[in-house]
Design a protein around this motif. Structure first.
Motif, mmCIF file in Angstrom:
data_model
loop_
_atom_site.group_PDB
_atom_site.id
_atom_site.type_symbol
_atom_site.label_atom_id
_atom_site.label_comp_id
_atom_site.label_asym_id
_atom_site.label_seq_id
_atom_site.Cartn_x
_atom_site.Cartn_y
_atom_site.Cartn_z
ATOM 1 N N PRO A 1 0.823 -1.213 0.000
ATOM 2 C CA PRO A 1 0.000 0.000 0.000
ATOM 3 C C PRO A 1 0.861 1.270 0.000
ATOM 4 C CG PRO A 1 -0.776 -1.552 1.639
ATOM 5 C CD PRO A 1 0.514 -2.098 1.117
ATOM 6 N N GLN A 2 0.467 2.195 -0.834
ATOM 7 C CA GLN A 2 1.182 3.454 -0.937
ATOM 8 C C GLN A 2 0.876 4.336 0.270
ATOM 9 O OE1 GLN A 2 3.307 4.332 -3.589
ATOM 10 N NE2 GLN A 2 3.089 2.140 -3.904
ATOM 11 N N PRO A 3 1.795 5.193 0.616
ATOM 12 C CA PRO A 3 1.511 6.125 1.705
ATOM 13 C C PRO A 3 0.528 7.202 1.252
ATOM 14 C CG PRO A 3 3.651 6.597 0.726
ATOM 15 C CD PRO A 3 3.140 5.342 0.079
ATOM 16 N N CYS A 4 -0.111 7.846 2.211
ATOM 17 C CA CYS A 4 -0.967 8.989 1.904
ATOM 18 C C CYS A 4 -0.139 9.986 1.107
ATOM 19 C CB CYS A 4 -1.481 9.627 3.202
ATOM 20 S SG CYS A 4 -2.256 11.244 2.968
ATOM 21 N N PHE A 5 -0.704 10.478 0.032
ATOM 22 C CA PHE A 5 0.016 11.400 -0.834
ATOM 23 C C PHE A 5 0.451 12.655 -0.081
ATOM 24 C CE2 PHE A 5 0.632 14.682 -3.936
ATOM 25 C CZ PHE A 5 1.237 14.029 -4.993
ATOM 26 N N VAL A 6 -0.327 13.077 0.923
ATOM 27 C CA VAL A 6 -0.059 14.335 1.608
ATOM 28 C C VAL A 6 0.843 14.151 2.825
ATOM 29 C CG1 VAL A 6 -1.103 16.348 2.726
ATOM 30 C CG2 VAL A 6 -2.273 15.243 0.807
ATOM 31 N N CYS A 7 0.473 13.251 3.763
ATOM 32 C CA CYS A 7 1.208 13.148 5.030
ATOM 33 C C CYS A 7 2.154 11.947 5.105
ATOM 34 C CB CYS A 7 0.243 13.107 6.210
ATOM 35 S SG CYS A 7 -0.670 11.546 6.357
ATOM 36 N N GLU B 1 1.262 8.769 5.730
ATOM 37 C CA GLU B 1 0.743 7.660 6.542
ATOM 38 C C GLU B 1 0.493 6.447 5.654
ATOM 39 O OE1 GLU B 1 -3.470 6.811 8.644
ATOM 40 O OE2 GLU B 1 -2.423 8.602 9.364
ATOM 41 N N ARG B 2 0.926 5.283 6.109
ATOM 42 C CA ARG B 2 0.812 4.059 5.296
ATOM 43 C C ARG B 2 -0.419 3.240 5.657
ATOM 44 N NH1 ARG B 2 4.484 2.607 1.838
ATOM 45 N NH2 ARG B 2 6.474 3.638 1.877
ATOM 46 N N GLY B 3 -0.855 2.432 4.678
ATOM 47 C CA GLY B 3 -1.879 1.436 4.928
ATOM 48 C C GLY B 3 -3.303 1.879 4.700
ATOM 49 N N GLY B 4 -3.509 3.061 4.220
ATOM 50 C CA GLY B 4 -4.871 3.533 3.993
ATOM 51 C C GLY B 4 -5.098 3.895 2.541
ATOM 52 N N PRO B 5 -6.081 4.724 2.303
ATOM 53 C CA PRO B 5 -6.365 5.174 0.935
ATOM 54 C C PRO B 5 -5.247 6.102 0.436
ATOM 55 C CG PRO B 5 -7.757 6.334 2.498
ATOM 56 C CD PRO B 5 -6.999 5.302 3.281
#
Length: 187
Positions: free
Chosen positions: A32-38, A40-44
């Motif tokens: 899973p890619q990290p959050c594009f902004v912050c 954070e891994r594992g989410g959308p």
């Protein structure tokens, strides 16, 4: 191998866009890619906290160009000279970090954003009556550089979602115009 300027190698060395999408989907599910902004891994692709902080186009804005205006009136520029289009439906103001997300998506570096973008666009255009969807065409040289047309990919997703007819070949770009990313607003 990239060029000394950091540009992507010529398109003949890259996977076709359909395969790139498949590979990107498989990789994003496996890692899973990290959050594009912050980050954070594992989410959308954009976490809920960052999504809430994006520059949503919720306030009053010009119905023609979508720039902010008082009471949703036409802006001065659209009042003085009607653009070649009737209206703009936008989800976000074109500001940080949305601008950076779209540029990365357009240049093939953020395919994981496509389903998220389609969800948001779909919610915004759900009530439209549409006879035919025409994605903005790219010049053949630009398609060769990118390997895909981002407008076509989003239009294909919307057409599938709403059962709209799609004709990407109805409009052709004959002139290789400059990249919009380097232009000022007036240009």
């Amino acid at each position: 191998m990239s060029s000394p300027t950091g540009a992507l190698p010529p398109s003949r060395h890259r996977l076709p866009s359909a395969w790139r999408r498949v590979v990107g989907d498989v990789l994003s599910r496996a890692w899973p890619q990290p959050c594009f902004v912050c980050g954070e891994r594992g989410g959308p692709p954009v976490c809920r906290r960052c999504e809430d902080a994006l520059p949503w186009l919720l306030g009053a804005h010009c119905p023609v160009c979508a720039l902010p205006t008082p009471a949703g009136q036409r802006c001065g520029q659209c009042s003085r000279k009607q653009p070649a289009f009737d209206a703009t439906l936008a989800v976000f103001a074109y500001d940080y970090p949305v601008r950076e997300m779209l540029l990365r998506f357009k240049n093939g570096g953020a395919f994981e954003l496509q389903p998220w973008l389609l969800e948001l666009l779909g919610a915004r255009v759900a009530e439209l009556q549409c006879d035919l969807l025409l994605p903005v065409p790219l010049h053949a040289r630009r398609i060769a550089q990118r390997g895909f047309n981002p407008a076509h990919e989003l239009a294909r997703g919307l057409a599938a979602q709403f059962g709209w007819q799609l004709d990407p070949a109805a409009v052709v770009r004959d002139i290789d115009t400059p990249h919009q990313a380097g232009l000022r607003l007036g240009e």
